[in-house]
Scaffold this active site. Structure first.
Site, PDB file in Angstrom:
ATOM      1  CB  ILE A  15     -42.660  40.705 -25.271  1.00 45.79           C
ATOM      2  CG1 ILE A  15     -42.006  41.239 -23.919  1.00 45.79           C
ATOM      3  CG2 ILE A  15     -43.932  40.758 -25.458  1.00 45.79           C
ATOM      4  CD1 ILE A  15     -42.334  42.698 -23.330  1.00 45.79           C
ATOM      5  CG  ASP A  34     -36.557  41.827 -34.629  1.00 46.17           C
ATOM      6  OD1 ASP A  34     -37.317  41.464 -33.589  1.00 46.17           O
ATOM      7  OD2 ASP A  34     -35.373  42.111 -34.546  1.00 46.17           O
ATOM      8  CG  ASN A  35     -33.432  46.487 -36.053  1.00 49.87           C
ATOM      9  OD1 ASN A  35     -33.458  45.600 -34.658  1.00 49.87           O
ATOM     10  ND2 ASN A  35     -33.309  47.631 -35.573  1.00 49.87           N
ATOM     11  CB  THR A  38     -32.064  43.671 -28.441  1.00 50.04           C
ATOM     12  OG1 THR A  38     -33.289  43.970 -29.046  1.00 50.04           O
ATOM     13  CG2 THR A  38     -31.417  44.906 -28.255  1.00 50.04           C
ATOM     14  N   GLY A  39     -32.755  41.417 -30.859  1.00 52.50           N
ATOM     15  CA  GLY A  39     -33.597  40.130 -30.957  1.00 52.50           C
ATOM     16  C   GLY A  39     -32.788  39.155 -31.717  1.00 52.50           C
ATOM     17  CE1 TYR A 145     -38.292  51.943 -23.898  1.00 45.87           C
ATOM     18  CE2 TYR A 145     -39.763  52.699 -22.295  1.00 45.87           C
ATOM     19  CZ  TYR A 145     -39.473  51.704 -23.211  1.00 45.87           C
ATOM     20  OH  TYR A 145     -40.270  50.479 -23.063  1.00 45.87           O
ATOM     21  CE  LYS A 149     -41.892  51.858 -25.875  1.00 42.69           C
ATOM     22  NZ  LYS A 149     -42.136  50.840 -26.990  1.00 42.69           N
TER      23      LYS A 149
END
Ligand code: NAD
Ligand code: UD1
Length: 309
Positions: A15, A34-35, A38-39, A145, A149
């Site tokens: 996203i 960003d680490n 997953t990106g 999760y 949130k």
């Protein structure tokens, strides 16, 4: 006049990278934190107005640096998989709650107030088939999760009341589209099903396939996020982003078959622990406050675009 800088945490993800593109098209300067868990770097366009900081949002020194001279923050970094949080609650908690608090502290110190936050429909837990949940529905987080949130929402509200932060909280329903990474069993269902269907590999459905989701094409979501980042006044009530449409996994498979013209073998196995059975958004609040793409991208069109058909 210098262009405003927006910090996008998780900007190298699915996203986030679409939001980065939209911000660049609107002439913003973009800083991505960003680490790369997953990106991916390749998700980001090569553009002089994008800066990438590789680091962890839960690291106070990193967020302090990342928030300097920003006008707004889109906080999308998180472990996005519900199942990953069930398997590793402590590891995911760092990224899904501690990181949010560190970011709020850094924003407070850097005098940055607007933050758009990616919360989730997961905060509602299970409700009856066909029931569209509105934002005031009692919360029943079923997984680490969802609990993180919801707690992040509460912290953002605390920082609003106590320290003048200006949060906009969106509860995304199920987002899909290009660049959603299918490579892990934790990935979003549409990315997995479409990739396997294209390669002719068998598809596994957890449960009977009658579970439903309210799927949103990523560019429709980004249109909403852009308005929230730019609006002079924020709406502080949390807001669902979904289309009030329930699609079962079995229906999803039928649509993929229609778009591709074929479907591989489908196996059914036991449901995932903590899996929500039905999820559908009442989106009246969203419709009141935001201009939405009309019509919203329907599943057939979204899958056609995703599959390049
Ligand atoms: P994604 O995995 O593609 O993106 C998440 C990004 O955050 C990745 O680039 C990852 O490397 C990064 N990241 C994770 N932990 C980090 C940390 N501690 N520090 C820095 N970077 C970190 O997932 P996505 O689907 O693009 O999800 C984006 C956000 O939207 C997440 O917060 C997710 O929980 C939320 N959300 C997604 C959906 C959906 O259907 N995809 C629905 C509801 C909410
Ligand atoms: C998704 C998002 C989560 C978000 C939530 C909001 C991802 C990875 N997860 O969670 O970030 O907060 O929506 O509603 O983007 N399934 C199969 N076979 C597979 C994979 C999945 O049957 O190979 C099933 C799952 O058991 C589930 C459904 O598909 O019933 C959706 O799963 P998934 O895409 O992981 O999404 P959510 O758990 O709804």
């Amino acid at each position: 006049m210098t262009q405003p800088t927006v910090l996008v945490t998780g900007g190298a993800g699915f996203i986030g990278s679409h939001l980065v593109e939209a911000l660049l098209a609107d002439n913003f300067l973009v800083r991505v934190l960003d680490n790369l868990s997953t990106g991916k770097r390749e998700n980001l366009p090569h553009h002089p107005n994008v800066e990438l900081i590789v680091g962890d949002v839960a690291d106070p020194n990193v967020v302090q640096r990342a928030t300097q001279h920003c006008q707004a923050v889109a906080h999308l970094a998180a472990v996005a998989s519900v199942q990953a949080s069930v398997d590793d609650p402590i590891g995911t908690h760092q990224s899904n709650l501690v990181a949010t608090i560190q970011l709020c502290e850094a924003m407070r110190a850097a005098n940055v107030s607007r933050i758009v936050f990616a919360s989730s429909a997961a905060v509602y837990g299970n409700h009856g088939e066909g029931q569209a949940v509105d934002e005031d529905t009692p919360k029943a987080p079923l997984t680490p999760y969802a609990a993180d949130k919801l707690a992040s929402e509460y912290y953002l509200d605390f920082y609003r009341r106590q320290h003048g932060l200006d949060p906009v909280i969106f509860r995304f329903f199920n987002i899909y589209g290009p660049r959603q990474d299918p490579s892990s069993p934790y990935s979003g269902v549409i990315s997995i099903f479409t990739e396997r269907a294209q390669k002719g590999l068998p598809i596994t459905v957890f449960g009977d396939g009658h579970q439903t989701r309210d799927f949103v094409f990523v560019q429709d979501l980004v249109a909403v996020l852009m308005q929230a980042l730019k609006a002079p006044r924020a709406t502080h009530q949390p807001m669902n982003v979904g289309w009030n449409q329930a699609t079962s996994l079995n229906q999803l498979l039928q649509i993929i078959q229609r778009v591709l013209g074929h479907l591989p073998t489908v196996d059914y196995t036991t449901p995932r622990p903590g899996d929500i059975r039905h999820s559908r958004a009442n989106n009246e609040r969203l419709l009141t406050h935001y201009r939405l793409p009309t019509p919203a991208t329907d599943m057939h069109e979204g899958l056609r675009r995703l599959l390049g058909k």
